[in-house]
Design an enzyme around this catalytic site. Structure first.
Site, PDB file in Angstrom:
ATOM      1  N   CYS A   1       2.144  18.113  49.272  1.00 30.17           N
ATOM      2  CA  CYS A   1       2.198  16.690  48.876  1.00 30.17           C
ATOM      3  C   CYS A   1       3.403  16.002  49.511  1.00 30.17           C
ATOM      4  O   CYS A   1       4.065  15.188  48.851  1.00 30.17           O
ATOM      5  CB  CYS A   1       2.246  16.537  47.367  1.00 30.17           C
ATOM      6  SG  CYS A   1       0.749  17.078  46.541  1.00 30.17           S
TER       7      CYS A   1
ATOM      8  N   GLN B   1      11.658  18.678  40.198  1.00 34.00           N
ATOM      9  CA  GLN B   1      12.145  20.016  40.533  1.00 34.00           C
ATOM     10  C   GLN B   1      13.539  20.259  39.957  1.00 34.00           C
ATOM     11  O   GLN B   1      13.808  21.311  39.399  1.00 34.00           O
ATOM     12  CB  GLN B   1      12.179  20.206  42.065  1.00 34.00           C
ATOM     13  CG  GLN B   1      10.807  20.144  42.742  1.00 34.00           C
ATOM     14  CD  GLN B   1       9.882  21.284  42.335  1.00 34.00           C
ATOM     15  OE1 GLN B   1      10.333  22.324  41.871  1.00 34.00           O
ATOM     16  NE2 GLN B   1       8.579  21.069  42.466  1.00 34.00           N
TER      17      GLN B   1
HETATM   18  C1  LIG Z   1       9.484  16.516  43.692  1.00 39.47           C
HETATM   19  C2  LIG Z   1       8.230  16.285  42.937  1.00 39.47           C
HETATM   20  N1  LIG Z   1       7.952  15.047  42.491  1.00 39.47           N
HETATM   21  C3  LIG Z   1       6.833  14.783  41.780  1.00 39.47           C
HETATM   22  C4  LIG Z   1       5.923  15.759  41.479  1.00 39.47           C
HETATM   23  C5  LIG Z   1       4.707  15.395  40.693  1.00 39.47           C
HETATM   24  O1  LIG Z   1       4.660  16.035  39.452  1.00 39.47           O
HETATM   25  P1  LIG Z   1       3.312  15.908  38.586  1.00 39.47           P
HETATM   26  O2  LIG Z   1       2.213  16.394  39.490  1.00 39.47           O
HETATM   27  O3  LIG Z   1       3.509  16.791  37.427  1.00 39.47           O
HETATM   28  O4  LIG Z   1       3.141  14.485  38.251  1.00 39.47           O
HETATM   29  C6  LIG Z   1       6.166  17.072  41.934  1.00 39.47           C
HETATM   30  C7  LIG Z   1       5.235  18.190  41.680  1.00 39.47           C
HETATM   31  O5  LIG Z   1       4.070  18.194  41.938  1.00 39.47           O
HETATM   32  C8  LIG Z   1       7.351  17.337  42.672  1.00 39.47           C
HETATM   33  O6  LIG Z   1       7.612  18.562  43.107  1.00 39.47           O
END
Ligand SMILES: Cc1ncc(COP(=O)(O)O)c(C=O)c1O
Ligand SMILES: Cc1ncc(COP(=O)(O)O)c(C=O)c1O
Lengths: 412, 154, 412, 154
Positions: free
Chosen positions: C370, C209
């Site tokens: 998540c 982020q």
């Molecule tokens: C703080 C944070 N970390 C990790 C992720 C994981 O990113 P990605 O799904 O592109 O691997 C996200 C978003 O989904 C996130 O907002």
């Protein structure tokens, strides 16, 4: 010299679907004979990706809103297309990865964790590094043994030797290419599945090349794992596929952790999502999956059988034309083979050949082709390689052969 | 086989390059040597073995190479041996610096003086359009500099 | 009500760069407030990808021919852009992965293999599952301990508690988000780096982020690892970035095995390529890396500082407008925060809110984002979340607030 | 707050849905019960607890739910309890089948007879345009069928 048999389908109209083929290279028409490294993309694939990003994009699975639902539908819809392409038993057997390499590493880490240290993995002398190094790393991590089935002078798998290597029942997994990216050899997949299963081993097929050049039926073969990579199948980069039997995916631990692959998370313990999601951690290559779907639609509309026949014709023509170039030696003469031809030219280094072909607009690959052990097997350090796609024509092969003739007389 | 096509080939593999690759003038080993080193390109397996003898002032009075490699690499090794005959390590490094600029930027980017100093090495001028082949021409030079160094350390 | 301070830059002209923003949803103008899940793509990113596939594409690194060289140049050039974005010491410190999740898993497998079983990894209560689950899996694999730093009522990291958790010197790695995807909290990265280093631990920052919303300087922070993901930075899916100090990358074993990550291969033993290639096995997401390069050029031309100021203005406005909606509770009130706002509405379930907003063309996300443990920390099961991008306007936030007012009166 | 906007909201959350979510008519538990089961949606944490009592012919003479969930889920639970009053397990399954078709394909895809049979459940007709919310409406039904089954197995 135009040895194309009358049964070879004419696909030359497809060239118009590939914008890049009208480029010129160093002032010469672009003759692209490096599809085995990565294929060019038809406009329908590019357009599917562009359309998604311009009109209908959001993250998948997690959103309740319109864009997210529609994007999830498009993404999940490709699982059905892949399942149909491979004749998988169900869409849940299809796992999206970043590439073939990503898919094989997934199996090496996840299924590899289920192997006992006294078990072995059996590969062959003609594997791509992607199907060697993950198993070496597993060996070094877990202590399993790595066995190597030999390749004969023709470039075919020595099935007798393979059977002997399986005889003690300690091999847990046979991991073999379905088609060599150097020799063009297509391996007898169903027969290998029988041998592996009779010895209590599972079979992984590296279909990175085979899935591009011929129909694949994982059920008819009796395989347990199958992998391929999108960018060689006229699809986008950044997307690969692992197919595995449902029960195997159920039994295997996850490989990467993160969003979308969990059931619930607490700091003490997390539970995993249903397969195939258990193996798809984080935001997946959404646009790339959608592009792969368009690529699969495209090749399915042509027909994998037609593609195979087309390339068989080209290969026959190329073997005849190249065989007539003085000093040229084709490496690999398997009886069942696809449109990949490696060769050396007496007195001329593969890199010089590649550069001089490039000077004339012709793209071939030169080097070890990520298959160093195979080079050693044939006592060479590198080859030049011409490989064909659906857009390849006999005229291009003729230009290759004529130019090789000239280069040879110039260099040697 | 058209004249134009032959000329296109020759623009990158100049006559001098092809000749020296076929029939090197400085192949072999200096014995006894005051410095020796190998260069290997792991991508293609090409190797260059360089040996040299130096006078009390540090000048390389004899330089020989044994090359197993492509035409670019073999010719570069041979023309290198010829060019650095009589040079000190510093002087050889200066030549190498000019050579790298030739490969990097092409002939037209160099001033007349530099081009003059490059002499025979100008034969590699068109390589700058073939980035992945530059390392073939550079390999012998890494071996040479290592050979100078090995002599000094001994 | 239009509380935008005069120092807030006006970026509304950028909306024209994003084709998707002119779509309509269920007959309403598309109000996209879900950028934290994945951002929309400007035309320059889409065009960079399209241009590559239409005019200048081949596999990278391995080819000697023109198309391959040009594609390799474009691909490698993006490493410089990423290094500049993060102020990394060198381009060799940039590793391309498939996503943030892929990057964190790489560290968990590779650096994780260097941790001793008596060491610990310290995360926080506000991590995304991507920064929880890989460490749980490492714990279960290697026996290390997983420690969790608490978050206070405001949604800020409890640095005192963190220091206490570091005190015994057994923590080998602190892995903390640089900005929460739920609370918007920006964590005091440089201070955490000091605390971690004083206790002999390294620091990984999850910048998924933060890297989107503000300038990042890994050198000034003193971090050891930094990760972000392309699709949230207005770039393509299927591409993520790991930055790590060069010496760390040198010391770490490879994660995945395959082509392009090796020095040489024999069946007995393989050697690894130089960093960063050691960590990039197989055909990389070539077109996606090139698209990421275009996205970085795009945000750099706007200026990360300008983007930060723009979002600070939006966030202030949104907190004022949403705070006035009856029964609405914002979760997280950190003093330093970015443009992500989670909220609950008394008597209305987050999913109903999201659906009714969607019915009105407004895309927000609802659920646990998540981050289940964080939900538990705040005693809730889910929130609705509005998140902002460079194309977000105060008008859109006004539409959100007005619609929430109406939905509330309709539902409750 | 415009009339058109209110109508848009109401097209998916019909009056009946909102009312039953606010003030369910069939909330609670049947005691003693011949069948009981929970349904949980792991994605949002919503839960439905269903209890029922059956007559000797297997008809559900009393059905009650306790729901912690969104309006769709709560209203679906309440309208389900009302609709399956007096139904056998087979009959309830048939109603559920029709309900799923409504969610899957939308009202316009169904024939008049099916729509008539759906009765109050037609209130969820617009959900078919909101795929990710369908599971909210289905959750109570999974709990109901499990409750029927638990009664038979006991
Ligand atoms: C703080 C944070 N970390 C990790 C992720 C994981 O990113 P990605 O799904 O592109 O691997 C996200 C978003 O989904 C996130 O907002
Ligand atoms: C036989 C074979 N296996 C595996 C691979 C690896 O594919 P990727 O680089 O897409 O992971 C390739 C191609 O490079 C291949 O030809």
């Amino acid at each position: 010299m135009n040895a194309l048999s009358s049964t070879t389908p004419d696909l030359s109209h497809l060239r118009a679907d590939f914008p890049i083929l009208s480029e010129t290279i160093r002032g010469k028409p672009f003759v692209f004979l490096d599809s085995a490294a990565s294929a060019q993309k038809p406009a329908v694939v590019i357009d599917a990706m562009t359309h998604t990003m311009r009109h209908q994009y959001a993250n998948v699975h997690r959103g309740l809103h319109w864009m997210s639902e529609r994007t999830s539908d498009a993404y999940e819809g490709v699982r059905d297309k892949v399942a149909a392409l491979l004749n998988a038993a169900s869409r849940e057997e299809i796992v999206f990865t970043g590439s073939s390499t990503g898919a094989i590493n997934l199996v090496a880490y996840s299924y590899g964790a289920l192997l006992r240290p006294d078990q072995a993995v059996l590969i062959s002398e003609m594997e791509h590094h992607a199907n060697i190094v993950p198993w070496q790393m597993l060996r070094d991590r877990r202590g399993i043994e790595l066995r190597v089935a030999p390749v004969d002078e023709r470039g075919e798998l020595d099935l007798g030797a393979m059977e002997a290597l399986l005889a003690d029942g300690r091999v847990g997994l046979v991991s073999i290419t379905h088609m060599s990216n150097v020799l063009g050899t297509v391996t007898p997949a169903a027969r290998i599945a029988e041998l592996a299963h009779a010895a209590g081993a599972l079979l992984l097929l590296d279909g990175s090349q085979a899935a591009v050049h011929r129909p694949v039926d994982v059920k008819a073969i009796g395989a347990d794992f199958y992998v391929f990579t999108g960018h060689k199948l006229y699809g986008p980069t950044g997307i690969g596929v692992l197919w595995a039997r449902h029960a195997l995916l159920e039994a295997m631990p996850p490989f990467m952790g993160g969003g979308d692959m969990i059931g619930s998370v607490s700091f003490e313990r997390s539970t995993w999502a249903e397969v195939p999601h258990k193996f798809e951690a984080g935001t997946p290559p959404i646009v790339e999956v959608i592009g792969l779907g368009a690529a699969i639609d495209y090749v399915q509309a042509i027909g994998m059988g037609t593609i195979q026949a087309h390339e068989a014709g080209l290969t026959e023509h190329a073997l005849a034309r190249l065989g007539a170039v003085e000093g040229l030696r084709v490496i690999g003469e398997a009886r069942t083979r696809g449109g990949v031809i490696s060769f050396t030219v007496d007195g001329a280094h593969a890199h010089d050949i590649a550069t001089l072909l490039d000077r004339n607009g012709i793209a071939v690959r030169a080097g070890t082709h990520c298959a160093e052990p195979l080079m050693r097997r044939f006592g060479i350090t590198s080859t030049a390689r011409a490989s064909f796609g659906i857009y390849t024509t006999t005229q291009e092969i003729d230009v290759l052969a004529d130019t090789l003739d000239r280069i040879r007389s110039f260099l040697v | 086989m058209s004249e134009a096509a032959l000329q296109a080939d020759a623009s990158i593999y100049q006559q001098l390059v092809v000749e020296r690759a076929r029939r090197p003038l400085h192949a072999g080993t200096v014995e006894p040597a005051d410095g020796a080193a190998d260069g290997t390109n792991p991508l293609c397996g090409d190797t260059v073995h360089v040996t040299l003898r130096r006078d009390p002032g540090g000048r390389a009075v004899a330089v020989r190479h044994r090359t197993r490699g492509c035409a670019i690499c073999a010719a570069a090794a041979d023309l290198m041996a010829e060019t650095v005959q009589g040079a000190t390590r510093n002087e050889a490094e200066a030549v190498f610096g000019r050579f790298q600029r030739l490969l990097q930027d092409g002939e037209t980017a160099l001033d007349a003086e530099t081009r003059r100093q490059l002499g025979l090495l100008n034969a590699f001028g068109e390589l700058h359009g073939y980035r992945s082949r530059r390392k073939c021409a550079i390999l012998p030079w890494s071996a040479l500099l290592a050979a100078f160094k090995s002599g000094e350390d001994a």
